[in-house]
Design a protein around this motif. Structure first.
Motif, PDB file in Angstrom:
ATOM      1  N   UNK A  45       8.389   3.216  17.185  1.00  0.00           N
ATOM      2  CA  UNK A  45       7.009   3.454  16.771  1.00  0.00           C
ATOM      3  C   UNK A  45       6.149   2.277  17.176  1.00  0.00           C
ATOM      4  N   UNK A  46       4.887   2.297  16.803  1.00  0.00           N
ATOM      5  CA  UNK A  46       3.988   1.214  17.198  1.00  0.00           C
ATOM      6  C   UNK A  46       4.335  -0.107  16.504  1.00  0.00           C
ATOM      7  N   UNK A  47       4.147  -1.191  17.226  1.00  0.00           N
ATOM      8  CA  UNK A  47       4.362  -2.536  16.685  1.00  0.00           C
ATOM      9  C   UNK A  47       3.699  -3.536  17.618  1.00  0.00           C
ATOM     10  N   UNK A  48       3.478  -4.718  17.101  1.00  0.00           N
ATOM     11  CA  UNK A  48       2.951  -5.817  17.904  1.00  0.00           C
ATOM     12  C   UNK A  48       4.145  -6.666  18.327  1.00  0.00           C
ATOM     13  N   UNK A  49       4.332  -6.826  19.630  1.00  0.00           N
ATOM     14  CA  UNK A  49       5.521  -7.502  20.161  1.00  0.00           C
ATOM     15  C   UNK A  49       5.727  -8.898  19.573  1.00  0.00           C
ATOM     16  N   UNK A  71      15.606   4.582   8.962  1.00  0.00           N
ATOM     17  CA  UNK A  71      15.687   5.981   8.552  1.00  0.00           C
ATOM     18  C   UNK A  71      17.141   6.425   8.417  1.00  0.00           C
ATOM     19  N   UNK A  72      17.475   6.957   7.264  1.00  0.00           N
ATOM     20  CA  UNK A  72      18.818   7.475   7.017  1.00  0.00           C
ATOM     21  C   UNK A  72      19.841   6.421   6.656  1.00  0.00           C
ATOM     22  N   UNK A  73      19.467   5.166   6.654  1.00  0.00           N
ATOM     23  CA  UNK A  73      20.393   4.083   6.344  1.00  0.00           C
ATOM     24  C   UNK A  73      20.324   3.737   4.859  1.00  0.00           C
ATOM     25  N   UNK A  74      21.374   3.110   4.368  1.00  0.00           N
ATOM     26  CA  UNK A  74      21.429   2.595   3.003  1.00  0.00           C
ATOM     27  C   UNK A  74      21.321   1.081   3.082  1.00  0.00           C
ATOM     28  N   UNK A 106       0.825  -1.204   0.000  1.00  0.00           N
ATOM     29  CA  UNK A 106       0.000   0.000   0.000  1.00  0.00           C
ATOM     30  C   UNK A 106       0.858   1.252   0.000  1.00  0.00           C
ATOM     31  N   UNK A 107       0.262   2.321  -0.466  1.00  0.00           N
ATOM     32  CA  UNK A 107       1.007   3.571  -0.609  1.00  0.00           C
ATOM     33  C   UNK A 107       1.282   4.262   0.728  1.00  0.00           C
ATOM     34  N   UNK A 108       0.653   3.811   1.809  1.00  0.00           N
ATOM     35  CA  UNK A 108       0.890   4.402   3.128  1.00  0.00           C
ATOM     36  C   UNK A 108       2.004   3.676   3.888  1.00  0.00           C
ATOM     37  N   UNK A 109       2.681   2.765   3.231  1.00  0.00           N
ATOM     38  CA  UNK A 109       3.688   1.909   3.875  1.00  0.00           C
ATOM     39  C   UNK A 109       4.808   2.683   4.558  1.00  0.00           C
ATOM     40  N   UNK A 110       5.119   3.866   4.095  1.00  0.00           N
ATOM     41  CA  UNK A 110       6.255   4.617   4.637  1.00  0.00           C
ATOM     42  C   UNK A 110       5.984   5.181   6.025  1.00  0.00           C
ATOM     43  N   UNK A 111       4.791   5.019   6.522  1.00  0.00           N
ATOM     44  CA  UNK A 111       4.452   5.475   7.867  1.00  0.00           C
ATOM     45  C   UNK A 111       4.636   4.359   8.903  1.00  0.00           C
ATOM     46  N   UNK A 112       5.065   3.204   8.468  1.00  0.00           N
ATOM     47  CA  UNK A 112       5.224   2.059   9.366  1.00  0.00           C
ATOM     48  C   UNK A 112       6.519   2.168  10.175  1.00  0.00           C
TER      49      UNK A 112
END
Length: 170
Positions: free
Chosen positions: A140-144, A37-40, A24-30
């Motif tokens: 961020x949010x996640x399910x353990x 973030x910031x990594x290659x 989905x196009x909202x994937x970048x909010x996960x």
């Protein structure tokens, strides 16, 4: 039969389209995006799956670390994911092909501990489980139960700590 190719040989736009189709196009909010973030992406562990000159699958791996709350401080890990197969090509073993290519390459890279956010029912077959990640926190949010680790070389890891991009303050 699809071909495994180095991710660096894959067209960036094709990868983004594949990831949009798969997640989905909202994937970048996960949360997984916050972790890298910031990594290659790590080239030696990232692959594409091509069939008939089209990208139908992708796996990327990223440098992350866990900063422990105990005597074990920053420990490097490899974040696996996203693992994506185009919806029209799913349920044909393509995800397994990508995982096997990455695992073979990770062994050649010294068998580092691998972490991912995923389905234990699926990724358990590759040695991933949530047994050792219960004390870990993410940015961020996640399910353990979906924070999975594969550590066959038994690297010493903290039982409690925060996972984030490698070498960055978080």
């Amino acid at each position: 039969m699809p071909d495994i190719v180095r991710h660096s040989a894959c067209d960036t736009h094709a990868v983004e389209s594949l990831l949009d189709a798969a997640f989905g196009e909202d994937r970048k909010h996960r949360t997984a995006y916050m972790l890298r973030d910031g990594m290659t992406a790590i080239g030696a562990l990232s692959f594409g799956l091509a069939a008939d000159a089209a990208l139908i699958g992708s796996i990327q791996c990223w440098p992350v670390e866990i900063v422990g709350d105990d005597d074990i401080k920053a420990v490097p890990l490899i974040l696996v994911g996203p693992v994506a197969v185009h919806p029209q090509a799913q349920n044909k073993g393509h995800g397994q092909m990508l995982m096997e290519a990455m695992l073979k390459a990770s062994i050649a890279e010294g068998n580092p501990p691998l972490v991912m956010i995923g389905d234990a029912e699926y990724y358990g077959r590759f040695g991933f489980s949530a047994e050792q990640t219960g004390g870990w926190a993410l940015p961020g949010p996640y399910e353990a139960h979906r924070l999975l680790l594969r550590n066959p070389a038994a690297h010493r890891l903290p039982s409690n700590g925060k996972l984030g991009p490698r070498g960055q303050q978080y």
